[in-house]
Motif scaffolding. Structure first.
Motif, PDB file in Angstrom:
ATOM      1  N   TYR A  90       2.522   0.255 -10.916  1.00 19.82           N
ATOM      2  CA  TYR A  90       3.975   0.371 -10.764  1.00 19.82           C
ATOM      3  C   TYR A  90       4.425   1.819 -10.858  1.00 19.82           C
ATOM      4  N   ASP A  91       5.694   2.032 -10.401  1.00 18.48           N
ATOM      5  CA  ASP A  91       6.203   3.394 -10.243  1.00 18.48           C
ATOM      6  C   ASP A  91       5.977   4.275 -11.472  1.00 18.48           C
ATOM      7  N   ILE A  92       6.229   3.731 -12.681  1.00 17.28           N
ATOM      8  CA  ILE A  92       6.186   4.608 -13.841  1.00 17.28           C
ATOM      9  C   ILE A  92       4.773   4.803 -14.380  1.00 17.28           C
ATOM     10  N   GLY A  93       3.780   4.118 -13.825  1.00 23.85           N
ATOM     11  CA  GLY A  93       2.401   4.396 -14.216  1.00 23.85           C
ATOM     12  C   GLY A  93       1.796   5.510 -13.360  1.00 23.85           C
ATOM     13  N   THR A  94       2.613   6.008 -12.406  1.00 26.97           N
ATOM     14  CA  THR A  94       2.109   6.976 -11.431  1.00 26.97           C
ATOM     15  C   THR A  94       1.634   8.274 -12.088  1.00 26.97           C
ATOM     16  N   ALA A  95       2.443   8.796 -13.031  1.00 27.19           N
ATOM     17  CA  ALA A  95       2.108  10.105 -13.614  1.00 27.19           C
ATOM     18  C   ALA A  95       0.753  10.067 -14.320  1.00 27.19           C
ATOM     19  N   ASP A  96       0.510   9.001 -15.095  1.00 27.14           N
ATOM     20  CA  ASP A  96      -0.761   8.884 -15.808  1.00 27.14           C
ATOM     21  C   ASP A  96      -1.949   8.914 -14.857  1.00 27.14           C
ATOM     22  N   LEU A  97      -1.824   8.112 -13.790  1.00 26.02           N
ATOM     23  CA  LEU A  97      -2.945   8.001 -12.866  1.00 26.02           C
ATOM     24  C   LEU A  97      -3.153   9.315 -12.115  1.00 26.02           C
ATOM     25  N   MET A  98      -2.052   9.972 -11.748  1.00 26.28           N
ATOM     26  CA  MET A  98      -2.166  11.247 -11.041  1.00 26.28           C
ATOM     27  C   MET A  98      -2.926  12.258 -11.889  1.00 26.28           C
ATOM     28  N   LEU A  99      -2.604  12.316 -13.193  1.00 29.02           N
ATOM     29  CA  LEU A  99      -3.241  13.308 -14.051  1.00 29.02           C
ATOM     30  C   LEU A  99      -4.689  12.961 -14.349  1.00 29.02           C
ATOM     31  N   SER A 100      -5.010  11.668 -14.326  1.00 27.68           N
ATOM     32  CA  SER A 100      -6.373  11.267 -14.657  1.00 27.68           C
ATOM     33  C   SER A 100      -7.350  11.735 -13.582  1.00 27.68           C
ATOM     34  N   GLY A 101      -6.873  11.833 -12.357  1.00 27.68           N
ATOM     35  CA  GLY A 101      -7.753  12.241 -11.271  1.00 27.68           C
ATOM     36  C   GLY A 101      -8.797  11.190 -10.908  1.00 27.68           C
ATOM     37  N   GLN A 102      -8.621   9.963 -11.385  1.00 28.98           N
ATOM     38  CA  GLN A 102      -9.641   8.938 -11.160  1.00 28.98           C
ATOM     39  C   GLN A 102      -9.357   8.091  -9.922  1.00 28.98           C
ATOM     40  N   VAL A 104      -9.009   8.058  -5.364  1.00 29.75           N
ATOM     41  CA  VAL A 104      -9.312   8.738  -4.105  1.00 29.75           C
ATOM     42  C   VAL A 104      -7.981   8.939  -3.402  1.00 29.75           C
ATOM     43  N   PRO A 105      -7.556  10.192  -3.167  1.00 30.28           N
ATOM     44  CA  PRO A 105      -6.243  10.415  -2.544  1.00 30.28           C
ATOM     45  C   PRO A 105      -6.165   9.733  -1.184  1.00 30.28           C
ATOM     46  N   ALA A 106      -4.971   9.208  -0.879  1.00 26.73           N
ATOM     47  CA  ALA A 106      -4.792   8.427   0.338  1.00 26.73           C
ATOM     48  C   ALA A 106      -5.267   9.180   1.577  1.00 26.73           C
ATOM     49  N   ARG A 107      -4.873  10.464   1.675  1.00 27.53           N
ATOM     50  CA  ARG A 107      -5.245  11.233   2.874  1.00 27.53           C
ATOM     51  C   ARG A 107      -6.749  11.379   3.000  1.00 27.53           C
ATOM     52  N   ALA A 108      -7.395  11.777   1.888  1.00 26.66           N
ATOM     53  CA  ALA A 108      -8.843  11.976   1.913  1.00 26.66           C
ATOM     54  C   ALA A 108      -9.536  10.679   2.310  1.00 26.66           C
ATOM     55  N   LEU A 109      -9.080   9.565   1.714  1.00 26.58           N
ATOM     56  CA  LEU A 109      -9.705   8.272   2.007  1.00 26.58           C
ATOM     57  C   LEU A 109      -9.646   7.964   3.501  1.00 26.58           C
ATOM     58  N   ALA A 314      -6.615   3.684  -4.432  1.00 26.77           N
ATOM     59  CA  ALA A 314      -8.057   3.457  -4.345  1.00 26.77           C
ATOM     60  C   ALA A 314      -8.684   4.187  -5.525  1.00 26.77           C
ATOM     61  N   LEU A 315      -9.423   3.446  -6.358  1.00 28.87           N
ATOM     62  CA  LEU A 315      -9.997   4.066  -7.549  1.00 28.87           C
ATOM     63  C   LEU A 315     -11.365   4.647  -7.254  1.00 28.87           C
ATOM     64  N   LYS A 316     -11.700   5.712  -7.972  1.00 29.60           N
ATOM     65  CA  LYS A 316     -13.009   6.341  -7.827  1.00 29.60           C
ATOM     66  C   LYS A 316     -14.107   5.451  -8.393  1.00 29.60           C
ATOM     67  N   GLY A 317     -15.331   5.768  -8.046  1.00 35.37           N
ATOM     68  CA  GLY A 317     -16.468   5.170  -8.727  1.00 35.37           C
ATOM     69  C   GLY A 317     -16.968   3.871  -8.132  1.00 35.37           C
ATOM     70  N   ARG A 318     -16.524   3.515  -6.941  1.00 38.76           N
ATOM     71  CA  ARG A 318     -17.062   2.326  -6.278  1.00 38.76           C
ATOM     72  C   ARG A 318     -18.066   2.767  -5.210  1.00 38.76           C
ATOM     73  N   PRO A 319     -18.948   1.861  -4.781  1.00 39.17           N
ATOM     74  CA  PRO A 319     -19.896   2.218  -3.721  1.00 39.17           C
ATOM     75  C   PRO A 319     -19.162   2.669  -2.458  1.00 39.17           C
ATOM     76  N   GLN A 320     -19.719   3.654  -1.765  1.00 39.92           N
ATOM     77  CA  GLN A 320     -19.067   4.229  -0.585  1.00 39.92           C
ATOM     78  C   GLN A 320     -18.646   3.173   0.437  1.00 39.92           C
ATOM     79  N   THR A 321     -19.500   2.156   0.607  1.00 40.29           N
ATOM     80  CA  THR A 321     -19.215   1.172   1.656  1.00 40.29           C
ATOM     81  C   THR A 321     -17.913   0.417   1.387  1.00 40.29           C
ATOM     82  N   GLU A 322     -17.547   0.274   0.110  1.00 45.38           N
ATOM     83  CA  GLU A 322     -16.317  -0.464  -0.191  1.00 45.38           C
ATOM     84  C   GLU A 322     -15.076   0.278   0.276  1.00 45.38           C
ATOM     85  N   TYR A 323     -15.159   1.625   0.306  1.00 49.21           N
ATOM     86  CA  TYR A 323     -13.989   2.388   0.728  1.00 49.21           C
ATOM     87  C   TYR A 323     -13.686   2.191   2.208  1.00 49.21           C
ATOM     88  N   LYS A 324     -14.723   1.857   2.997  1.00 53.92           N
ATOM     89  CA  LYS A 324     -14.483   1.513   4.404  1.00 53.92           C
ATOM     90  C   LYS A 324     -13.525   0.331   4.474  1.00 53.92           C
TER      91      LYS A 324
END
Lengths: 446, 294
Positions: A90-102, A104-109, A314-324
């Motif tokens: 949700y909207d207000i959980g955004t800051a925490d997740l952004m700072l965690s860096g955990q 995959v940014p939408a553009r990069a993905l 999209a969270l980090k740490g999953r097998p590459q194929t799942e990001y497809k």
């Protein structure tokens, strides 16, 4: 003994191997979300539509309770290395997740998976909330809403208001007239800060915190208590409550504000456009109502309101194929057909321009069941978002909202004056911000 | 004549208790150790790192008005619930013990409420106490605004105490009834032959002989109210209005799980654990030892 072990291993291999073999044909991945009830059913329909639309990927969607529980569960799973590929935050959980860096940014993905996305297609105030300082989206808006005023048209007409009032001054006049006409509850409110505080400041282009509401860095400080209009607004609400123009309706006291409006008990209330669906489905027979733009105080220019709801990460740490699969799912959600499907079955707004245009062209907003929903789009698109109206990027916002509720309750119960409550809220808010800053020492917002 | 089982190998007894020890380790000592660790650090929710901050978390909670308000609220709730639940249970048990009509049926009915989960009780009592539709709405019909748990902290607390006590009565009742039935009949019969009426026998014989049960229940009720009240608060008031019902466990949940301040919540859990340990020590050291009548 040896034979037994072999048999056991063979049995295990058989049981584990069977689903694995199926998954080889279709790449599976998981999606956790924080919606329940009817909304959860619609998410499941969306997932099924995605699975039916192609042969390569298989999404498994799981409701984790409400937004807060979904976030808790995801964090717990993440710490155990069992996180889903996609999560709704949700909207207000955004800051925490952004700072965690955990994540995959939408553009990069999307670029890694070979999708060419027209990012300017996302509606500006929606994209701005989930974007980094360079304006690049880090997550995908999913269920997006904004705040509106719910207005009982029939009761308004009785006291001479053909249209919903556009200013708080006119709203006050209407409430007084309604009370004189015998209404027991002209307006209902609760102690949720979103509509009456956060969105109120956006509509007036007032800062909640310094550094562009936190976008400029973790050392931002709350400044709303120094804004005369904020003080005036909350003192007004309190006085109107004392005058019997406003009634308090909370879930804990058995009826939330939306139910109080839909049942026809209260004539005016404030909430998310997402509740449009709820009001329509639960409204008292013959209730003549409409959503309307949030009022502004006379003499103030009107600005756009912020997006609420949640986005998909999209969270980090999953097998590459799942990001497809994840990228395919995001591309699927951004199609106009998917957007229309989602907006038709829920009260949320479309998040891309093409989706919005298509729905307009097809007369979506003229259909009787959707009348009034264009108000939310109007509110979001009123003008280009300013640094103050694009969003709040503040840490510990959940705790700030709880503090807001407590201070408001204290003021409404007469334990302290409204000015004291606001000052105390600002002080508590700043403590929360400093604690957040210390927790993420040495990190900066992306 | 003492009988004692001995094991030939010293390893066997350890092996036998090993499963139990493992369970205690995994579900108690391990999490407690983690909580201690977190209480002295600032933990990032998504696991990006933590830094040692010494006593800062404790200083912050002890310096916060909201925390002390939650301690006061917890004490009010715990003592209010325990007193009410014990008193009512004692009265009910005394009546049942006197074999009032249909007491067999009543006995079963009175034990049932303990089997109901706290959130379910919360839902039911939310309807009962609803200011517009519940039983208490008659108060509002007579005097508008007389009952308002949504804004009046005292009303909200009263509502919680009544609901909490309702559940504990069942538990206490079982113990009181068992205690009453283990009082030797000849004592009561002798008193009756000396001309003591039922009330006098209750006051001078039954209640004093129940003292060990009584003190046991006080400790259990207090501990239970400190730790098990979460479900009721979450459903009925969510800690409001204006923190009037934010008891310690609920604050831990709100700060830690909703607010993602894991370190602050860990420090609060440690304080709460200390408090509950203290209560238990008091029970074992003083109450158990002094309350032996027989």
């Amino acid at each position: 003994m040896k034979f037994r072990l072999t048999a056991l291993a063979a049995g295990l291999a058989l049981t584990l191997g069977a689903p694995a073999a199926q998954a080889q044909q279709r790449q599976g991945f998981t999606f956790w979300y924080g919606l329940t009830g009817q909304l959860s059913d619609v998410v499941q329909e969306v997932c099924k539509r995605f699975n039916d639309s192609q042969q390569q990927y298989q999404i498994t969607c799981t409701s984790q309770g409400d937004y807060a529980k979904a976030l808790q569960n995801t964090i717990a799973a993440f710490r155990a290395g069992e996180q889903p590929t996609i999560v709704q935050v949700y909207d207000i959980g955004t800051a925490d997740l952004m700072l965690s860096g955990q994540y995959v940014p939408a553009r990069a993905l999307m670029s890694e998976q070979g999708y060419d996305v027209d990012w300017s297609n996302y509606i500006a105030p929606i994209a701005a909330y989930y974007a980094n300082s360079k304006g690049e989206m880090l997550s995908f808006p999913f269920n997006s809403s904004t705040a509106v005023m719910y207005w009982n048209r029939a009761e308004g007409r009785k006291v001479g208001f053909e249209n919903p009032p556009a200013t708080w001054e006119d709203l006050h006049k209407a409430l007084v007239a309604m009370k004189q006409a015998g209404s027991a509850c002209p307006m209902s409110m609760d102690f949720d800060s979103w509509a009456l505080f956060e969105q109120f400041t956006a509509a007036h282009n007032i800062p909640v915190a310094s550094k562009d509401n936190g976008y400029g860095g973790l050392d931002a400080e709350y400044v709303f208590d120094n804004q005369p209009l904020v003080k005036q607004h909350f003192n007004n609400l309190l006085n109107w409550y004392k005058d019997g123009l406003i009634k308090v309706r909370t879930p804990e006291s058995g009826q939330n504000v939306i139910a109080s409006f839909a049942s026809g008990d209260c004539n005016v209330t404030f909430g998310s456009i997402a509740s449009h669906q709820t009001v329509r489905l639960t409204a008292k027979e013959g209730l003549d109502w409409t959503p309307a733009l949030l009022p502004v105080y006379a003499g103030h220019e009107r600005y756009n309101t912020r997006v609420g709801g949640a986005s998909l990460w999209a969270l980090k740490g999953r097998p590459q194929t799942e990001y497809k699969g994840a990228a395919a799912f995001f591309a699927f959600l951004a199609t106009p057909e998917s957007e229309e499907f989602w907006s038709t079955r829920t009260g949320y707004v479309p998040v891309t321009r093409t989706g919005y245009e298509r729905m307009k062209d097809e007369g979506f907003f003229e259909r009787p069941e959707n009348v009034g929903r264009e108000v939310a789009m109007k509110s979001l698109l009123l003008r280009e978002p300013t640094p103050l109206t694009k969003g709040l990027r503040l840490g510990n916002l959940t705790q700030f909202r709880a503090a807001y509720a407590n201070e408001m309750q204290a003021a409404f119960a007469g334990q302290k004056s409204m000015d004291q409550a606001l000052a105390s809220l600002q002080e508590q808010g700043n403590q929360l911000l400093r604690r957040f800053q210390q927790t993420y020492r040495g990190k900066t917002l992306p | 004549m003492e009988r004692r089982a001995t094991f030939r190998s010293p390893l066997l007894p350890w092996l036998l208790v090993l499963p139990q020890l493992l369970i205690i380790f995994v579900f108690f000592y391990w999490p407690t150790g983690e909580a201690f660790h977190w209480a002295f650090t600032l933990e990032q929710p998504w696991g990006g790192g933590r830094q040692w901050v010494g006593w800062q978390n404790f200083q912050e909670i002890f310096g916060s008005a909201a925390y002390w308000s939650s301690v006061r609220t917890s004490l009010t709730y715990a003592f209010g619930t325990s007193a009410l639940a014990i008193l009512i249970a004692l009265l009910l048990a005394l009546f049942i013990d006197r074999e009032v009509r249909a007491s067999r049926g009543w006995r079963v009915a009175l034990i049932w409420p303990y089997a109901i989960a706290a959130p379910a009780i919360g839902m039911i009592f939310r309807f009962v106490f609803d200011p517009r539709a519940g039983v208490f709405s008659t108060l509002n019909a007579l005097w508008p605004g007389a009952w308002d748990p949504a804004l009046n902290g005292t009303h909200a607390m009263l509502m919680l105490i009544l609901a909490g006590a309702w559940q504990l009565v069942a538990y206490n009742f079982v113990f009181f009834l068992a205690g009453l039935q283990s009082i030797p009949r000849p004592l009561i019969e002798a008193a009756a032959m000396d001309g003591a009426g039922p009330l006098r026998r209750m006051r001078d014989i039954q209640v004093p002989l129940l003292a060990p049960t009584f003190f046991f229940l006080v400790v259990i009720n207090l501990t239970d109210s400190f730790t098990n009240s979460f479900g009721l608060v979450d459903i009925m008031t969510a800690g409001g209005p204006a923190r009037a019902t934010e008891i310690m466990v609920y604050k831990i949940y709100a700060d830690g799980f909703k607010g993602l301040d894991y370190s602050g919540a860990a420090a609060q859990s440690i304080v709460l654990m200390g408090l509950v340990i203290l209560l238990t020590v008091i029970q074992f050291r003083f109450v158990e030892r002094k309350m032996h009548y027989r």
